[in-house]
Write an enzyme that holds these catalytic residues in place. Structure first.
Site, PDB file in Angstrom:
ATOM      1  N   TYR A  15       0.801  -0.868   0.207  1.00 26.61           N
ATOM      2  CA  TYR A  15      -0.042   0.097  -0.208  1.00 26.61           C
ATOM      3  C   TYR A  15       0.864   1.071   0.032  1.00 26.61           C
ATOM      4  CZ  TYR A  15      -2.853   3.556   2.402  1.00 26.61           C
ATOM      5  OH  TYR A  15      -3.610   4.844   2.637  1.00 26.61           O
TER       6      TYR A  15
HETATM    7  N1  LIG Z   1      -8.691   7.244   6.011  1.00 28.20           N
HETATM    8  C1  LIG Z   1      -6.995   8.292   6.606  1.00 28.20           C
HETATM    9  O1  LIG Z   1      -6.462   7.961   7.497  1.00 28.20           O
HETATM   10  C2  LIG Z   1      -6.335   7.689   5.052  1.00 28.20           C
HETATM   11  C3  LIG Z   1      -4.524   8.367   5.438  1.00 28.20           C
HETATM   12  C4  LIG Z   1      -3.894   8.311   4.151  1.00 28.20           C
HETATM   13  C5  LIG Z   1      -4.541   7.883   2.972  1.00 28.20           C
HETATM   14  N2  LIG Z   1      -5.875   7.800   2.556  1.00 28.20           N
HETATM   15  C6  LIG Z   1      -6.428   7.755   1.501  1.00 28.20           C
HETATM   16  O2  LIG Z   1      -7.549   8.778   1.345  1.00 28.20           O
HETATM   17  C7  LIG Z   1      -7.854   8.169   0.447  1.00 28.20           C
HETATM   18  C8  LIG Z   1      -9.499   7.768   1.517  1.00 28.20           C
HETATM   19  O3  LIG Z   1      -9.392   7.225   1.819  1.00 28.20           O
HETATM   20  P1  LIG Z   1     -10.298   6.868   2.893  1.00 28.20           P
HETATM   21  O4  LIG Z   1      -9.806   6.453   4.144  1.00 28.20           O
HETATM   22  O5  LIG Z   1     -11.418   7.254   2.715  1.00 28.20           O
HETATM   23  O6  LIG Z   1     -10.227   4.553   2.332  1.00 28.20           O
HETATM   24  P2  LIG Z   1     -10.820   3.473   2.657  1.00 28.20           P
HETATM   25  O7  LIG Z   1     -10.777   2.785   2.622  1.00 28.20           O
HETATM   26  O8  LIG Z   1     -12.294   3.884   2.789  1.00 28.20           O
HETATM   27  O9  LIG Z   1     -11.478   3.449   0.285  1.00 28.20           O
HETATM   28  C9  LIG Z   1     -12.221   4.213   0.100  1.00 28.20           C
HETATM   29  C10 LIG Z   1     -13.155   4.225  -0.473  1.00 28.20           C
HETATM   30  O10 LIG Z   1     -12.458   2.780  -2.001  1.00 28.20           O
HETATM   31  C11 LIG Z   1     -13.732   2.087  -1.324  1.00 28.20           C
HETATM   32  N3  LIG Z   1     -12.738   0.660  -1.935  1.00 28.20           N
HETATM   33  C12 LIG Z   1     -11.642  -0.009  -1.894  1.00 28.20           C
HETATM   34  N4  LIG Z   1     -11.959  -0.868  -2.825  1.00 28.20           N
HETATM   35  C13 LIG Z   1     -12.260  -1.210  -3.743  1.00 28.20           C
HETATM   36  C14 LIG Z   1     -12.439  -1.321  -4.770  1.00 28.20           C
HETATM   37  N5  LIG Z   1     -12.032  -3.120  -4.777  1.00 28.20           N
HETATM   38  N6  LIG Z   1     -13.685  -1.025  -5.799  1.00 28.20           N
HETATM   39  C15 LIG Z   1     -14.559  -0.186  -5.385  1.00 28.20           C
HETATM   40  N7  LIG Z   1     -14.420   0.777  -5.036  1.00 28.20           N
HETATM   41  C16 LIG Z   1     -13.397   0.254  -3.299  1.00 28.20           C
HETATM   42  C17 LIG Z   1     -14.233   2.157  -0.690  1.00 28.20           C
HETATM   43  O11 LIG Z   1     -15.622   1.258   0.254  1.00 28.20           O
HETATM   44  C18 LIG Z   1     -14.008   3.448  -0.147  1.00 28.20           C
HETATM   45  O12 LIG Z   1     -15.951   3.467  -0.435  1.00 28.20           O
HETATM   46  C19 LIG Z   1      -7.786   6.670   0.105  1.00 28.20           C
HETATM   47  O13 LIG Z   1      -6.949   7.164  -1.174  1.00 28.20           O
HETATM   48  C20 LIG Z   1      -7.096   6.435   1.010  1.00 28.20           C
HETATM   49  O14 LIG Z   1      -5.364   6.144   0.490  1.00 28.20           O
HETATM   50  C21 LIG Z   1      -6.604   8.091   3.719  1.00 28.20           C
END
Ligand SMILES: NC(=O)c1ccc[n+]([C@@H]2O[C@H](COP(=O)([O-])OP(=O)(O)OC[C@H]3O[C@@H](n4cnc5c(N)ncnc54)[C@H](O)[C@@H]3O)[C@@H](O)[C@H]2O)c1
Length: 262
Positions: free
Chosen positions: A169
């Site tokens: 990741y």
């Molecule tokens: N939440 C955090 O602390 C954090 C930190 C750093 C980066 N990010 C980045 O921000 C973005 C959003 O993060 P988040 O925490 O909301 O992520 P999350 O894990 O909730 O997933 C993001 C979305 O993608 C969807 N998803 C996952 N796999 C999928 C697939 N195979 N097909 C279709 N949809 C799919 C999930 O259902 C969700 O709606 C991501 O790119 C993540 O890497 C988040």
């Protein structure tokens, strides 16, 4: 006079350039992506978004419809590139050429370095990096027709902070910066801007349920420069700025939102 900061959307910026524009968000059915869909709808944008879970997508559609145009949900798995590109075509045919792409989909599921197989590695890349590339490929022609566009790639501070527990990741997330910078040069002549939006630790429902414990709370208190917690809306607000004409000469950059942790 207001002397404190607020999370109330009515106090935040309004971007006239986003009204009526078509926006496409991957993984918009929950978490930060859901907040991004709602934030663009609040600006009057026409939003298409993908996700796997129709029930949670319905919640996002309801939240967005309460503040702006009803978004279009297209159920698809981001690892299926033809389905992702078809969802982009359907959005463009229904709502008009896509002016803004937010590459948000990801899966930060933990994994052990020594246990990762080739198949497992490919699956993680297929969720965390491949959709960004192929979604960008699919919006270019429409953005050229519009005379420009904005692509926002969601990164992560996981690799900057050298976090353990999800090496594939973190590798993919570092690659979004390279993707941003190479596409910014490829597409700049068409006035298509490409930037990375890099969140720190954001208090989504999933993070709160799965990962935020007492030690995590302490780490945020110790490492953030700012007190308080970062929420999805904070990330969405930066996505709005990077997509609006207000940032018209900003491209190839990486914007970190982590309350000063890194
Ligand atoms: N939440 C955090 O602390 C954090 C930190 C750093 C980066 N990010 C980045 O921000 C973005 C959003 O993060 P988040 O925490 O909301 O992520 P999350 O894990 O909730 O997933 C993001 C979305 O993608 C969807 N998803 C996952 N796999 C999928 C697939 N195979 N097909 C279709 N949809 C799919 C999930 O259902 C969700 O709606 C991501 O790119 C993540 O890497 C988040």
């Amino acid at each position: 006079m207001t002397t404190h900061t607020t999370q109330d959307a009515k106090n935040f910026a309004h971007y006239p350039s986003l009204a009526g524009r078509t926006v496409f968000v991957t993984g918009g059915s929950s978490g930060i992506g859901g907040d991004i869909v709602v934030a663009f709808a609040r600006q009057g944008a026409k939003v298409g978004f993908t996700g796997r879970n129709a029930q949670s997508a319905a919640d996002v559609v309801a939240r967005a419809s309460a503040v702006g145009p009803t978004p279009l949900f297209l159920q698809s798995d981001a690892t299926d590139v033809p389905a992702l590109q078809q969802a982009i075509r359907t959005t463009a045919e229904t709502l008009g050429d896509i002016a803004v792409l937010v590459n948000n989909v990801a899966n930060d599921q933990r994994h052990d370095l020594m246990a990762v197989t080739e198949e497992d590695f490919d699956w993680r890349v297929a969720i965390n990096l491949r959709p960004h590339f192929f979604a960008a490929q699919a919006v270019v022609e429409g953005m050229k027709r519009l005379g420009g566009g904005a692509i926002v790639n969601l990164g992560s501070t996981s690799w900057i902070g050298k976090s353990k527990g999800y090496p594939v990741y973190a590798t993919c997330k570092s690659a979004t910066v390279g993707l941003t910078r190479s596409l910014a040069k490829e597409l700049g002549e068409f006035k298509i801007r490409v930037n990375t939006l890099t969140p720190g630790w954001i208090m989504t429902e999933k993070q709160l349920t799965m990962w935020v414990d007492e030690a995590g709370e302490r780490a945020m208190n110790e490492n953030q420069c700012l007190p308080g917690r970062i929420v999805g809306n904070d990330v969405a607000n930066l996505a709005l700025f990077l997509s609006a004409d207000d940032s018209r000469m900003v491209t190839a950059q990486d914007f970190i939102i982590d309350a000063g942790w890194n």
